[in-house]
Design a protein around this motif. Sequence first.
Motif, short mmCIF file in Angstrom:
data_model
loop_
_atom_site.label_atom_id
_atom_site.label_comp_id
_atom_site.label_asym_id
_atom_site.label_seq_id
_atom_site.Cartn_x
_atom_site.Cartn_y
_atom_site.Cartn_z
N ASP A 1 0.82 -1.22 0.00
CA ASP A 1 0.00 0.00 0.00
C ASP A 1 0.85 1.27 0.00
O ASP A 1 0.30 2.37 -0.09
N GLU A 2 2.15 1.13 0.07
CA GLU A 2 3.04 2.30 -0.01
C GLU A 2 3.37 2.66 -1.46
O GLU A 2 3.98 3.72 -1.71
N TYR A 3 2.95 1.83 -2.40
CA TYR A 3 3.34 2.03 -3.81
C TYR A 3 2.15 1.86 -4.74
O TYR A 3 1.17 1.19 -4.41
N SER B 1 -0.89 4.74 -4.73
CA SER B 1 -0.72 4.70 -3.29
C SER B 1 -1.28 5.94 -2.62
O SER B 1 -1.90 5.86 -1.57
N SER C 1 -5.29 6.06 -3.68
CA SER C 1 -5.95 4.84 -4.16
C SER C 1 -6.78 5.09 -5.41
O SER C 1 -7.77 4.39 -5.65
N VAL D 1 4.48 6.27 -6.30
CA VAL D 1 3.14 6.29 -5.69
C VAL D 1 2.04 6.55 -6.71
O VAL D 1 0.87 6.45 -6.38
#
Length: 124
Positions: free
Chosen positions: A29-31, A52, A55, A101
């Motif tokens: 979820d960091e990328y 990221s 979303s 991201v």
Amino acid sequence: VQLQASGGGLVQPGGSLRLSCAASGITLDEYAIGWFRQAPGKEHEGVSCISSSDSSTYYADSVKGRFTISRDNAKNTVFLQMNSLKPEDTAIYYCTTDLSVSCESAMTFKYGSWGQGTQVTVSS
């Protein structure tokens, strides 16, 4: 970083599959995470992406309205729900990230290698 895709299989036209993308050593979820596919004799094609930062999602025109990308942060997994599958969706599907991201970056990066893909075959 190489991610592992799974969940492919043989399905009839109009059927559904859910692909999973997992990784070890990084927190997905960091990328931004992108899904690509490669049909026999063709180049890799960008299918979908989830960023990221907010979303936000991206879908290729060929899959809009049929595919849905999502995250399960507790499982450190990204999913690609594929509905109303067509024979032209037949390909090896890969998930990947360029450790950015944004989907704009992840979907245009020139990847030199691909992790483990999963075969999707749509046929009657």
